[in-house]
Design an enzyme around this catalytic site. Structure first.
Site, PDB file in Angstrom:
ATOM      1  N   GLY A  56      22.331  19.895 -17.157  1.00 19.49           N
ATOM      2  CA  GLY A  56      21.847  20.539 -18.381  1.00 19.49           C
ATOM      3  C   GLY A  56      21.651  19.721 -19.640  1.00 19.49           C
TER       4      GLY A  56
ATOM      5  CB  CYS B 206      17.701  21.027 -19.179  1.00 17.87           C
ATOM      6  SG  CYS B 206      17.364  19.476 -18.395  1.00 17.87           S
TER       7      CYS B 206
ATOM      8  CB  SER C 292      14.506  16.431 -23.748  1.00 19.53           C
ATOM      9  OG  SER C 292      13.617  16.051 -22.715  1.00 19.53           O
TER      10      SER C 292
ATOM     11  CG  MET D 184      10.930  18.148 -12.067  1.00 16.12           C
ATOM     12  SD  MET D 184       9.139  18.058 -12.326  1.00 16.12           S
ATOM     13  CE  MET D 184       8.489  19.022 -11.000  1.00 16.12           C
ATOM     14  CB  ALA D 185      14.021  24.258 -13.037  1.00 14.31           C
TER      15      ALA D 185
HETATM   16  P1  XMP Z   1      15.489  13.758 -20.509  1.00 18.57           P
HETATM   17  O1  XMP Z   1      16.461  14.194 -21.556  1.00 18.57           O
HETATM   18  O2  XMP Z   1      15.416  12.275 -20.389  1.00 18.57           O
HETATM   19  O3  XMP Z   1      16.079  14.334 -19.136  1.00 18.57           O
HETATM   20  O4  XMP Z   1      14.151  14.377 -20.729  1.00 18.57           O
HETATM   21  C1  XMP Z   1      15.490  14.135 -17.884  1.00 18.57           C
HETATM   22  C2  XMP Z   1      16.289  14.849 -16.816  1.00 18.57           C
HETATM   23  O5  XMP Z   1      16.262  16.273 -16.992  1.00 18.57           O
HETATM   24  C3  XMP Z   1      16.561  16.910 -15.753  1.00 18.57           C
HETATM   25  N1  XMP Z   1      15.605  17.996 -15.526  1.00 18.57           N
HETATM   26  C4  XMP Z   1      15.880  19.319 -15.652  1.00 18.57           C
HETATM   27  N2  XMP Z   1      17.025  19.968 -15.920  1.00 18.57           N
HETATM   28  N3  XMP Z   1      15.875  22.039 -15.829  1.00 18.57           N
HETATM   29  C5  XMP Z   1      17.028  21.355 -16.010  1.00 18.57           C
HETATM   30  O6  XMP Z   1      18.071  21.961 -16.255  1.00 18.57           O
HETATM   31  C6  XMP Z   1      14.670  21.453 -15.527  1.00 18.57           C
HETATM   32  O7  XMP Z   1      13.645  22.113 -15.403  1.00 18.57           O
HETATM   33  C7  XMP Z   1      14.687  20.019 -15.422  1.00 18.57           C
HETATM   34  N4  XMP Z   1      13.715  19.110 -15.132  1.00 18.57           N
HETATM   35  C8  XMP Z   1      14.304  17.893 -15.209  1.00 18.57           C
HETATM   36  C9  XMP Z   1      16.473  15.839 -14.684  1.00 18.57           C
HETATM   37  O8  XMP Z   1      17.786  15.533 -14.280  1.00 18.57           O
HETATM   38  C10 XMP Z   1      15.774  14.691 -15.396  1.00 18.57           C
HETATM   39  O9  XMP Z   1      16.041  13.442 -14.842  1.00 18.57           O
END
Ligand code: XMP
Length: 485
Positions: free
Chosen positions: A302, A307, A305, A390-391
């Site tokens: 979580g 998420c 950015s 991605m979610a």
């Molecule tokens: P930053 O902060 O660098 O983070 O943009 C990238 C990481 O965010 C995660 N990620 C997600 N986490 N929902 C989430 O809770 C999402 O939809 C999602 N998409 C990506 C992932 O670990 C990535 O490397």
């Protein structure tokens, strides 16, 4: 009965690193080499996120050339992902193991077509048993008719400069210099073609002295897989394509599905494959994944950015505390950890590594660059790129919407995906070249390490003392009481 932990969860902003006595005179004395997994090292501790708006081959090539590694995302068919991995492996490949060949009986028209389609400037002419008969370069066919036969215009074997397959790159460089040639075919004792070195590839290698490379000198690349049954097939194809590391990439990695996937891969491939697994946010999670056979564990539930997991599910651990907790377990298990998500500036990288991570995974900071997949959009006269979790709804819909299209809104209304979304789509400012961003982040990292008297990332961990800060401390840390230009 629910338990409430006594310790308060800390994020990057809640702490600062205390300066230490330093004997470092120049930041060039600082070594940023680190472990991505137990057996794969990288030269800068930066990994690009396995997201469809961050890492495909172009980003992975830049990351590896600068010394880090990219994780090709898994939200595409396995064959396409394999092609992305192959592109990285081909990018600065000094020794081409299977050079493109042509028969001496082919026509110049065929040769021109092959050269055009593959974007190459020369072909090795071989017989049916792969014995070298000559070489055909663009220059040889410049003034030839399409109907001319290759054998009649090639440079024949006796006039070619060739080398043995075991030649060192230093020796190859000497030959290029002496004979002013551009291609050096490698031929074995039976006269059979065993490889090709091109002058351009050799020069490219020298242009990136800090690149992360495999034993054959090719750029390192990782690729993501999921935990469903058919993902083992994806893994198999990626391994055939010489991927260096498989990353089991799921939002909740501390699960029996993730553990079973690690075990299955270990059973099939033994120690011949490097596996990263995640994500987890507790020491227990690290222990369980490492015990199942993971060579590295990804930490972060979580903090990213884009998420919304913490908002939607109420679950997560502030990232600095998660790293501290996981690092202790990782130390015990002898595996490195990757701090994934929430990195906003170089200072966060220094804090993540000081807290015990061996590398950091970055999404947003790289999403706005030229190298990220997807389209640039212009909004109110400013350039942006689309970045999405991605979610998020669009990502889950599984369609190739890298920028928002109004016609799609209706689809979302009727989709139950909207109930499950744990991420958002966002505009991020266009930021130009990824290698510039990486250079800036590494410069900041070196600065942080020098304040802590750390010549290596291990020393950074040893010397790290964090001090908790209040809101006033955070305010004091930013430019204040001035109008920033
Ligand atoms: P930053 O902060 O660098 O983070 O943009 C990238 C990481 O965010 C995660 N990620 C997600 N986490 N929902 C989430 O809770 C999402 O939809 C999602 N998409 C990506 C992932 O670990 C990535 O490397």
């Amino acid at each position: 009965m629910a338990k409430v932990l006594d310790n308060i969860g800390l994020s990057f902003d809640d702490v600062l690193l205390v300066p230490r006595n330093s004997s470092i005179a120049s930041r060039r004395e600082i070594d940023t080499k680190t472990k991505f997994t137990q057996r794969v090292s990288i030269n800068i501790p930066i990994v690009s996120a396995a997201m469809d708006t961050v890492t495909e081959s172009t980003m992975a090539i830049t990351l590896a050339r600068e010394g880090g590694i990219g994780v090709i995302h898994r939200f595409m068919p396995p064959e396409k992902q394999v092609e992305e991995v192959a592109r990285v492996k081909r990018a600065d490949n000094v020794i081409i193991e299977k050079p493109t060949t042509i028969s001496p009986h082919a026509t110049v028209r065929e040769a021109r077509e092959i050269m055009k389609n593959l974007g190459i400037s020369g072909l090795i002419v071989v017989d049916s048993e792969n014995r070298v008969l000559g070489i055909l370069t663009r220059r040889d066919i410049l003034f030839e008719d399409d109907s001319t036969i290759v054998a009649n215009c090639m440079t024949s074997r006796k006039d070619m400069i060739t080398a043995s397959p075991n030649i060192s790159l230093e020796e190859a460089k000497r030959i290029f210099k002496q004979y002013k040639i551009e291609k050096l075919p490698l031929i074995d004792e039976d006269g059979k073609l065993r490889g090709l070195i091109t002058c351009i590839d050799l020069l490219k290698r020298e242009a990136y002295p800090n690149a992360s490379r495999d034993l054959k000198g090719r750029l390192l690349v990782a690729a993501a897989i999921g935990v469903k049954e058919n993902e083992i097939k994806r893994a198999e194809l990626l391994i055939e394509a010489d991927v260096d590391v498989l990353v089991i990439d799921v939002a909740h990695g501390h699960t029996s599905m993730c553990i079973d996937t690690i075990k299955k891969l270990r059973k099939i491939y033994g120690d011949s494959v490097e596996i990263v697994a995640g994500n987890v946010a507790t020491g227990e999670g690290v222990e369980d994944l490492a015990a199942a056979g993971a060579n590295s564990v990804k930490v972060g539930v979580g903090p990213g950015s884009v998420c919304t997991t913490r908002v939607v599910a109420g679950v997560g651990v502030p990232q600095l505390s998660a790293i501290l907790d996981c690092a202790e377990a990782a130390d015990k298990m002898g595996v490195p950890i990757i701090a994934d998500g929430g990195i906003r500036e170089s200072g966060d990288i220094v804090k993540a590594l000081a807290a015990g991570a061996s590398s950091v995974m970055i999404g947003r900071l790289l999403a706005g660059t030229d190298e990220s997949p997807g389209t640039t959009v212009v909004k109110n006269g400013k350039r942006y790129k689309i970045y999405r979790g991605m979610a998020s709804i669009y990502a889950m819909l599984g369609r190739d919407f890298r920028h928002r299209e109004d016609s799609v809104e209706t689809l979302i209304d009727s989709s139950e995906y909207s109930y499950y979304a744990e991420g958002v789509e966002a505009y991020v400012p266009y930021t130009g070249s990824a290698s510039e961003i990486l250079k800036r982040l590494v410069a900041g990292l070196r600065s942080g390490m020098s304040y802590l008297g750390a010549k290596s990332i291990d020393e950074l961990k040893k010397n790290a003392v964090f001090i908790k800060v209040t809101q006033s401390g955070i305010r004091e840390s930013l430019p204040h009481d001035v109008e920033v230009i």
